[in-house]
Design a protein around this motif. Structure first.
Motif, PDB file in Angstrom:
ATOM      1  N   CYS A 160       0.838  -1.207   0.000  1.00  9.53           N
ATOM      2  CA  CYS A 160       0.000   0.000   0.000  1.00  9.53           C
ATOM      3  C   CYS A 160       0.875   1.260   0.000  1.00  9.53           C
ATOM      4  CB  CYS A 160      -0.906  -0.013   1.228  1.00  9.53           C
ATOM      5  SG  CYS A 160      -2.128  -1.329   1.177  1.00  9.53           S
ATOM      6  N   GLU A 161       0.207   2.412   0.021  1.00  9.42           N
ATOM      7  CA  GLU A 161       0.930   3.702   0.010  1.00  9.42           C
ATOM      8  C   GLU A 161       1.656   3.920   1.344  1.00  9.42           C
ATOM      9  OE1 GLU A 161       0.197   5.558  -2.875  1.00  9.42           O
ATOM     10  OE2 GLU A 161      -1.342   4.110  -3.444  1.00  9.42           O
ATOM     11  N   GLY A 162       2.838   4.470   1.268  1.00  9.83           N
ATOM     12  CA  GLY A 162       3.533   4.909   2.484  1.00  9.83           C
ATOM     13  C   GLY A 162       4.006   3.796   3.397  1.00  9.83           C
ATOM     14  N   GLY A 165       6.899   2.141   3.079  1.00 10.70           N
ATOM     15  CA  GLY A 165       8.357   2.042   3.139  1.00 10.70           C
ATOM     16  C   GLY A 165       8.993   1.325   1.950  1.00 10.70           C
ATOM     17  N   LYS A 166       8.232   1.157   0.874  1.00 13.68           N
ATOM     18  CA  LYS A 166       8.776   0.515  -0.333  1.00 13.68           C
ATOM     19  C   LYS A 166       9.992   1.275  -0.863  1.00 13.68           C
ATOM     20  CE  LYS A 166       5.219   0.499  -2.991  1.00 13.68           C
ATOM     21  NZ  LYS A 166       5.686   1.356  -4.071  1.00 13.68           N
ATOM     22  N   SER A 167       9.851   2.590  -0.991  1.00 11.35           N
ATOM     23  CA  SER A 167      10.931   3.408  -1.573  1.00 11.35           C
ATOM     24  C   SER A 167      12.190   3.320  -0.737  1.00 11.35           C
ATOM     25  CB  SER A 167      10.510   4.863  -1.680  1.00 11.35           C
ATOM     26  OG  SER A 167       9.279   4.932  -2.315  1.00 11.35           O
ATOM     27  N   ILE A 203       2.718   8.197 -19.741  1.00  9.90           N
ATOM     28  CA  ILE A 203       1.428   7.585 -19.385  1.00  9.90           C
ATOM     29  C   ILE A 203       1.203   7.750 -17.872  1.00  9.90           C
ATOM     30  CG2 ILE A 203       0.076   5.435 -19.326  1.00  9.90           C
ATOM     31  CD1 ILE A 203       1.669   4.514 -21.818  1.00  9.90           C
ATOM     32  N   ARG A 204       2.279   7.599 -17.080  1.00 18.94           N
ATOM     33  CA  ARG A 204       2.182   7.782 -15.613  1.00 18.94           C
ATOM     34  C   ARG A 204       1.600   9.159 -15.280  1.00 18.94           C
ATOM     35  NH1 ARG A 204       4.978   6.080 -10.778  1.00 18.94           N
ATOM     36  NH2 ARG A 204       4.874   7.736  -9.253  1.00 18.94           N
ATOM     37  N   ASN A 205       2.132  10.179 -15.981  1.00 13.59           N
ATOM     38  CA  ASN A 205       1.660  11.542 -15.692  1.00 13.59           C
ATOM     39  C   ASN A 205       0.172  11.682 -15.957  1.00 13.59           C
ATOM     40  OD1 ASN A 205       4.194  12.320 -14.890  1.00 13.59           O
ATOM     41  ND2 ASN A 205       4.785  13.098 -16.916  1.00 13.59           N
ATOM     42  N   LEU A 220      -4.575   1.995 -19.155  1.00  7.01           N
ATOM     43  CA  LEU A 220      -3.365   2.842 -19.159  1.00  7.01           C
ATOM     44  C   LEU A 220      -2.236   2.190 -18.349  1.00  7.01           C
ATOM     45  CD1 LEU A 220      -4.830   6.454 -18.870  1.00  7.01           C
ATOM     46  CD2 LEU A 220      -3.663   5.445 -20.837  1.00  7.01           C
ATOM     47  N   TYR A 221      -2.565   1.620 -17.170  1.00  6.19           N
ATOM     48  CA  TYR A 221      -1.523   0.919 -16.401  1.00  6.19           C
ATOM     49  C   TYR A 221      -0.939  -0.216 -17.235  1.00  6.19           C
ATOM     50  CZ  TYR A 221      -2.223   3.226 -11.875  1.00  6.19           C
ATOM     51  OH  TYR A 221      -2.250   4.152 -10.852  1.00  6.19           O
ATOM     52  N   CYS A 222      -1.816  -0.932 -17.951  1.00  3.36           N
ATOM     53  CA  CYS A 222      -1.330  -2.074 -18.743  1.00  3.36           C
ATOM     54  C   CYS A 222      -0.552  -1.611 -19.973  1.00  3.36           C
ATOM     55  CB  CYS A 222      -2.495  -2.991 -19.119  1.00  3.36           C
ATOM     56  SG  CYS A 222      -3.110  -3.864 -17.659  1.00  3.36           S
ATOM     57  N   ALA A 224       1.258   1.134 -20.114  1.00  7.15           N
ATOM     58  CA  ALA A 224       2.568   1.549 -19.582  1.00  7.15           C
ATOM     59  C   ALA A 224       3.423   0.310 -19.320  1.00  7.15           C
ATOM     60  CB  ALA A 224       2.378   2.356 -18.296  1.00  7.15           C
ATOM     61  N   ARG A 225       2.788  -0.734 -18.798  1.00  3.18           N
ATOM     62  CA  ARG A 225       3.523  -1.977 -18.469  1.00  3.18           C
ATOM     63  C   ARG A 225       4.058  -2.660 -19.723  1.00  3.18           C
ATOM     64  NH1 ARG A 225       0.256  -4.378 -14.729  1.00  3.18           N
ATOM     65  NH2 ARG A 225       1.391  -2.805 -13.549  1.00  3.18           N
ATOM     66  N   ALA A 226       3.249  -2.743 -20.777  1.00  4.06           N
ATOM     67  CA  ALA A 226       3.678  -3.430 -22.003  1.00  4.06           C
ATOM     68  C   ALA A 226       4.926  -2.756 -22.577  1.00  4.06           C
ATOM     69  CB  ALA A 226       2.542  -3.416 -23.019  1.00  4.06           C
ATOM     70  N   ASP A 235       9.584  -1.513  -8.720  1.00  4.10           N
ATOM     71  CA  ASP A 235       8.701  -0.910  -7.724  1.00  4.10           C
ATOM     72  C   ASP A 235       7.275  -0.961  -8.293  1.00  4.10           C
ATOM     73  OD1 ASP A 235       7.382   0.693  -5.934  1.00  4.10           O
ATOM     74  OD2 ASP A 235       8.790   2.382  -6.068  1.00  4.10           O
ATOM     75  N   ARG A 236       6.489  -1.924  -7.856  1.00  2.65           N
ATOM     76  CA  ARG A 236       5.121  -2.231  -8.307  1.00  2.65           C
ATOM     77  C   ARG A 236       5.139  -2.905  -9.680  1.00  2.65           C
ATOM     78  NH1 ARG A 236       1.468  -0.292  -4.957  1.00  2.65           N
ATOM     79  NH2 ARG A 236       1.789   1.644  -3.814  1.00  2.65           N
ATOM     80  N   TYR A 237       4.163  -3.795  -9.874  1.00  2.00           N
ATOM     81  CA  TYR A 237       3.988  -4.458 -11.177  1.00  2.00           C
ATOM     82  C   TYR A 237       2.563  -5.012 -11.206  1.00  2.00           C
ATOM     83  CZ  TYR A 237       5.821  -6.743 -15.440  1.00  2.00           C
ATOM     84  OH  TYR A 237       6.060  -7.127 -16.744  1.00  2.00           O
ATOM     85  N   SER A 260      -0.032  -4.902  -8.248  1.00  2.00           N
ATOM     86  CA  SER A 260      -0.670  -3.615  -7.950  1.00  2.00           C
ATOM     87  C   SER A 260      -1.933  -3.463  -8.788  1.00  2.00           C
ATOM     88  CB  SER A 260       0.275  -2.442  -8.251  1.00  2.00           C
ATOM     89  OG  SER A 260       1.132  -2.199  -7.163  1.00  2.00           O
ATOM     90  N   THR A 261      -1.876  -3.883 -10.048  1.00  2.00           N
ATOM     91  CA  THR A 261      -3.061  -3.762 -10.911  1.00  2.00           C
ATOM     92  C   THR A 261      -4.186  -4.647 -10.380  1.00  2.00           C
ATOM     93  OG1 THR A 261      -1.446  -3.588 -12.695  1.00  2.00           O
ATOM     94  CG2 THR A 261      -3.761  -3.668 -13.333  1.00  2.00           C
ATOM     95  N   ALA A 262      -3.824  -5.861  -9.952  1.00  2.00           N
ATOM     96  CA  ALA A 262      -4.857  -6.762  -9.408  1.00  2.00           C
ATOM     97  C   ALA A 262      -5.452  -6.168  -8.128  1.00  2.00           C
ATOM     98  CB  ALA A 262      -4.260  -8.140  -9.158  1.00  2.00           C
ATOM     99  N   ALA A 263      -4.586  -5.609  -7.255  1.00  2.00           N
ATOM    100  CA  ALA A 263      -5.068  -5.079  -5.967  1.00  2.00           C
ATOM    101  C   ALA A 263      -5.855  -3.776  -6.144  1.00  2.00           C
ATOM    102  CB  ALA A 263      -3.889  -4.868  -5.015  1.00  2.00           C
ATOM    103  N   TYR A 264      -5.310  -2.834  -6.935  1.00  2.00           N
ATOM    104  CA  TYR A 264      -5.956  -1.512  -7.064  1.00  2.00           C
ATOM    105  C   TYR A 264      -7.139  -1.539  -8.036  1.00  2.00           C
ATOM    106  CZ  TYR A 264      -2.263   1.002  -4.500  1.00  2.00           C
ATOM    107  OH  TYR A 264      -1.403   1.468  -3.529  1.00  2.00           O
ATOM    108  N   GLN A 265      -6.880  -2.024  -9.282  1.00  2.00           N
ATOM    109  CA  GLN A 265      -7.960  -1.959 -10.283  1.00  2.00           C
ATOM    110  C   GLN A 265      -8.923  -3.145 -10.125  1.00  2.00           C
ATOM    111  OE1 GLN A 265      -4.626  -0.860 -11.197  1.00  2.00           O
ATOM    112  NE2 GLN A 265      -5.673   1.081 -10.797  1.00  2.00           N
ATOM    113  N   GLY A 266      -8.409  -4.299  -9.690  1.00  2.00           N
ATOM    114  CA  GLY A 266      -9.272  -5.456  -9.490  1.00  2.00           C
ATOM    115  C   GLY A 266     -10.008  -5.371  -8.158  1.00  2.00           C
ATOM    116  N   ARG A 314      -3.585  11.414  -7.951  1.00  2.00           N
ATOM    117  CA  ARG A 314      -4.996  11.017  -8.082  1.00  2.00           C
ATOM    118  C   ARG A 314      -5.334   9.760  -7.273  1.00  2.00           C
ATOM    119  NH1 ARG A 314      -8.154   8.259 -11.517  1.00  2.00           N
ATOM    120  NH2 ARG A 314      -6.333   7.463 -12.605  1.00  2.00           N
ATOM    121  N   LEU A 315      -4.394   8.801  -7.235  1.00  2.00           N
ATOM    122  CA  LEU A 315      -4.667   7.550  -6.508  1.00  2.00           C
ATOM    123  C   LEU A 315      -4.529   7.732  -5.006  1.00  2.00           C
ATOM    124  CD1 LEU A 315      -5.177   4.554  -7.766  1.00  2.00           C
ATOM    125  CD2 LEU A 315      -4.679   6.381  -9.365  1.00  2.00           C
ATOM    126  N   GLU A 316      -3.532   8.508  -4.608  1.00  2.00           N
ATOM    127  CA  GLU A 316      -3.326   8.751  -3.172  1.00  2.00           C
ATOM    128  C   GLU A 316      -4.519   9.480  -2.558  1.00  2.00           C
ATOM    129  OE1 GLU A 316       1.572   9.059  -3.260  1.00  2.00           O
ATOM    130  OE2 GLU A 316       0.347  10.860  -3.276  1.00  2.00           O
TER     131      GLU A 316
END
Ligand code: TMP
Length: 208
Positions: free
Chosen positions: A11-13, A15-17, A49-51, A69-71, A73-75, A95-97, A100-106, A154-156
């Motif tokens: 999730c956000e914040g 400590g991944k970074s 695409i991220r922007n 768009l996430y997909c 960017a990934r391709a 950092d994310r792959y 994240s798409t399954a958790a956030y968009q799914g 936007r996601l945060e």
């Protein structure tokens, strides 16, 4: 693929970074030829695409557009950056792959998980993930660590309820694929968590 592909999720914040920074230092200090990259992004087209995805002014974006768009960017990132690095034998930390798409968009947006999985598969362009480091920290703690949401993307800006669904998603995904996931609760200091991650990667043969 000759190189190992490791993704880092959570999730956000959470400590991944920080952990990625410590892993990068570890690789540099130990002569390990590793590529550190991120999603969405990691190459010119995907950073553009991220922007678009994260721009708070794009509040009208539909869930399906966001997923595509996430997909997209990934391709691009996978074909142009990740695959060539793995083929040349480099270790890749992303950092994310897909998870994240399954958790956030799914799980959190509620898009049919079969649709998400099919698009993820297409966007991976034949690459497979060797190990996934999951920072297993609930979003309420992550939110507290991250502090003010003034500059948030936007996601945060989504509600705590949304981020709780993301967390539940990661928990489900990890439970269903125990062989791939290395889970860390990050309850000690950042250095203790780093040591635990390095140890796990040694046990899996990623580090010597
Ligand atoms: P970041 O803040 O870790 O750089 O990630 C950007 C945001 O994008 C973060 O809120 C998580 C979100 N995200 C998704 O919703 N789906 C995805 O597939 C990816 C890679 C990230």
């Amino acid at each position: 693929m000759k190189g190992k592909f490791i993704t880092i999720e959570g999730c956000e914040g959470v400590g991944k970074s920080t952990q990625l920074r410590l892993l990068k230092e570890y690789c540099e200090n130990n002569g390990i030829d590793a590529l550190f990259t991120r999603e969405p992004g990691g190459c010119e087209v995907s950073e553009k695409i991220r922007n678009v995805i994260l721009d708070p002014e794009n509040g009208d974006m539909t869930d399906m557009t966001e997923l595509l768009l996430y997909c997209a960017a990934r391709a691009q990132h996978t074909e142009r950056v990740i695959k060539p690095a793995l083929e040349s034998g480099r270790t890749v930390f992303c950092d994310r792959y897909c998870d994240s798409t399954a958790a956030y968009q799914g799980y959190a947006r509620g898009i049919d998980i079969d649709v998400v999985n099919a698009l993820n598969r297409a966007a991976m362009c034949g690459v497979s993930i060797d190990w996934t480091i999951l920072m297993d920290v609930p979003p309420d703690k992550g939110f507290a660590r991250k502090g003010g949401a003034q500059e948030s993307d936007r996601l945060e800006r989504e509600t705590l309820a949304f981020h709780k669904k993301v967390y539940e998603g990661f928990t489900e995904i990890a439970k269903a694929d125990r062989a791939r996931f290395l889970c860390f609760r990050a309850e000690g200091t950042k250095y203790e968590t780093h040591e635990a991650i390095v140890q796990a990667l040694k046990e899996k043969g990623v580090f010597q």
